[in-house]
Design a protein around this motif. Structure first.
Motif, PDB file in Angstrom:
ATOM      1  N   ILE A 184       0.832  -1.207   0.000  1.00 61.34           N
ATOM      2  CA  ILE A 184       0.000   0.000   0.000  1.00 61.34           C
ATOM      3  C   ILE A 184       0.863   1.251   0.000  1.00 61.34           C
ATOM      4  O   ILE A 184       1.998   1.242   0.483  1.00 61.34           O
ATOM      5  N   LEU A 185       0.307   2.307  -0.552  1.00 57.72           N
ATOM      6  CA  LEU A 185       0.932   3.623  -0.538  1.00 57.72           C
ATOM      7  C   LEU A 185       0.116   4.501   0.391  1.00 57.72           C
ATOM      8  O   LEU A 185      -1.098   4.632   0.231  1.00 57.72           O
ATOM      9  N   LEU A 186       0.786   5.086   1.365  1.00 62.46           N
ATOM     10  CA  LEU A 186       0.155   6.009   2.299  1.00 62.46           C
ATOM     11  C   LEU A 186       0.633   7.416   1.981  1.00 62.46           C
ATOM     12  O   LEU A 186       1.835   7.632   1.772  1.00 62.46           O
ATOM     13  N   GLU A 187      -0.290   8.352   1.914  1.00 60.16           N
ATOM     14  CA  GLU A 187       0.070   9.764   1.721  1.00 60.16           C
ATOM     15  C   GLU A 187      -0.405  10.534   2.939  1.00 60.16           C
ATOM     16  O   GLU A 187      -1.592  10.512   3.281  1.00 60.16           O
ATOM     17  N   TYR A 188       0.530  11.193   3.599  1.00 55.45           N
ATOM     18  CA  TYR A 188       0.230  11.985   4.791  1.00 55.45           C
ATOM     19  C   TYR A 188       0.573  13.451   4.557  1.00 55.45           C
ATOM     20  O   TYR A 188       1.550  13.766   3.876  1.00 55.45           O
ATOM     21  N   GLN A 189      -0.204  14.318   5.162  1.00 55.91           N
ATOM     22  CA  GLN A 189       0.143  15.730   5.262  1.00 55.91           C
ATOM     23  C   GLN A 189       0.802  15.894   6.627  1.00 55.91           C
ATOM     24  O   GLN A 189       0.310  15.377   7.625  1.00 55.91           O
ATOM     25  N   VAL A 190       1.903  16.623   6.659  1.00 55.85           N
ATOM     26  CA  VAL A 190       2.558  16.907   7.932  1.00 55.85           C
ATOM     27  C   VAL A 190       1.903  18.141   8.525  1.00 55.85           C
ATOM     28  O   VAL A 190       1.826  19.188   7.878  1.00 55.85           O
ATOM     29  N   LYS A 191       1.408  18.006   9.735  1.00 55.58           N
ATOM     30  CA  LYS A 191       0.812  19.148  10.428  1.00 55.58           C
ATOM     31  C   LYS A 191       1.955  20.012  10.935  1.00 55.58           C
ATOM     32  O   LYS A 191       2.872  19.520  11.584  1.00 55.58           O
ATOM     33  N   LYS A 192       1.893  21.295  10.631  1.00 53.93           N
ATOM     34  CA  LYS A 192       2.989  22.203  10.980  1.00 53.93           C
ATOM     35  C   LYS A 192       2.974  22.621  12.446  1.00 53.93           C
ATOM     36  O   LYS A 192       3.959  23.077  12.961  1.00 53.93           O
ATOM     37  N   GLU A 193       1.821  22.481  13.088  1.00 53.10           N
ATOM     38  CA  GLU A 193       1.722  22.780  14.517  1.00 53.10           C
ATOM     39  C   GLU A 193       0.897  21.677  15.145  1.00 53.10           C
ATOM     40  O   GLU A 193       0.076  21.060  14.489  1.00 53.10           O
ATOM     41  N   THR A 194       1.069  21.463  16.447  1.00 57.82           N
ATOM     42  CA  THR A 194       0.319  20.391  17.103  1.00 57.82           C
ATOM     43  C   THR A 194      -1.178  20.673  17.092  1.00 57.82           C
ATOM     44  O   THR A 194      -1.975  19.768  17.191  1.00 57.82           O
ATOM     45  N   ASN A 195      -1.586  21.946  16.933  1.00 57.16           N
ATOM     46  CA  ASN A 195      -3.018  22.250  16.875  1.00 57.16           C
ATOM     47  C   ASN A 195      -3.501  22.484  15.444  1.00 57.16           C
ATOM     48  O   ASN A 195      -4.573  23.017  15.242  1.00 57.16           O
ATOM     49  N   ASP A 196      -2.705  22.076  14.474  1.00 61.51           N
ATOM     50  CA  ASP A 196      -3.055  22.208  13.058  1.00 61.51           C
ATOM     51  C   ASP A 196      -4.192  21.242  12.735  1.00 61.51           C
ATOM     52  O   ASP A 196      -4.037  20.039  12.776  1.00 61.51           O
ATOM     53  N   THR A 197      -5.350  21.777  12.397  1.00 65.05           N
ATOM     54  CA  THR A 197      -6.517  20.940  12.088  1.00 65.05           C
ATOM     55  C   THR A 197      -6.976  21.121  10.651  1.00 65.05           C
ATOM     56  O   THR A 197      -8.052  20.691  10.288  1.00 65.05           O
ATOM     57  N   ARG A 198      -6.166  21.783   9.820  1.00 59.85           N
ATOM     58  CA  ARG A 198      -6.545  21.996   8.421  1.00 59.85           C
ATOM     59  C   ARG A 198      -6.718  20.682   7.693  1.00 59.85           C
ATOM     60  O   ARG A 198      -6.024  19.729   7.935  1.00 59.85           O
ATOM     61  N   ASP A 199      -7.634  20.693   6.737  1.00 59.08           N
ATOM     62  CA  ASP A 199      -7.859  19.496   5.905  1.00 59.08           C
ATOM     63  C   ASP A 199      -7.035  19.566   4.655  1.00 59.08           C
ATOM     64  O   ASP A 199      -6.743  20.515   4.095  1.00 59.08           O
TER      65      ASP A 199
END
Length: 177
Positions: free
Chosen positions: A162-177
């Motif tokens: 499988i290929l997993l694609e993740y977005q790295v959250k820039k802050e611990t409270n980053d909730t952007r989609d």
């Protein structure tokens, strides 16, 4: 990238199901699937630039065609067809952006992945999980870190990978989609 102008930076790696990127620093990536190699080639050519450490370069054994190859290595190294660097990651990205590049692929190994992740410069992570165990070997990162990820996509590469694609959250409270 939210930190360096309009530059996007992604980490791309293949892992065994038990989390290793290689058995040792000189282990060829001959254990990854054809589908992973096709994705790696296509995605890194889209970026136009690959950044790697000297051990990764020596394991590959040649520059990757159709991409600017940047290798973290001492200036005393004599490598043909690549650019050597010792720049700090943010400085390297600014330099590449000033030359017109918009995207950079960080392709390994552990030390280089760690360097860019700790600097907060990775936007996206692509991990291919291959159906095998090494039991021991090199991990994705060479040091401890604290990074939060948001799963963006899961794609079946073949029967068991499988290929997993993740977005790295820039802050611990980053909730952007």
């Amino acid at each position: 990238c939210r930190t360096i102008g309009g530059m996007k930076t992604f980490l791309i790696a293949a892992l065994t199901a038990d989390g290793f990127i290689a058995r040792s620093s000189d282990h060829l990536a001959d254990w990854t699937s054809k589908e992973d190699k096709v994705f790696f080639t296509k995605r890194t050519k889209q970026a136009g630039v690959v950044v790697m450490g000297l051990n990764t370069y020596k394991t590959i054994g040649r520059p990757l065609g159709g991409r600017l190859n940047v290798v973290y290595a001492p200036a005393t190294e004599r490598l043909i067809g690549v650019e050597l660097t010792q720049r700090e990651p943010a400085d390297l990205l600014r330099h590449l952006e000033s030359r017109g590049y918009k995207e950079v692929a960080i392709i390994g190994g552990s030390t280089i992945y760690t360097l860019f992740m700790k600097a907060g410069l990775i936007d996206t992570v692509y991990l291919t999980v291959e159906p095998l165990f090494f039991g021991e070997g090199l991990t994705l990162f060479a040091d401890s870190l604290d990074a939060r990820l948001k799963l963006r996509k899961v794609k079946k590469m073949r029967e068991d990978a499988i290929l997993l694609e993740y977005q790295v959250k820039k802050e611990t409270n980053d909730t952007r989609d």
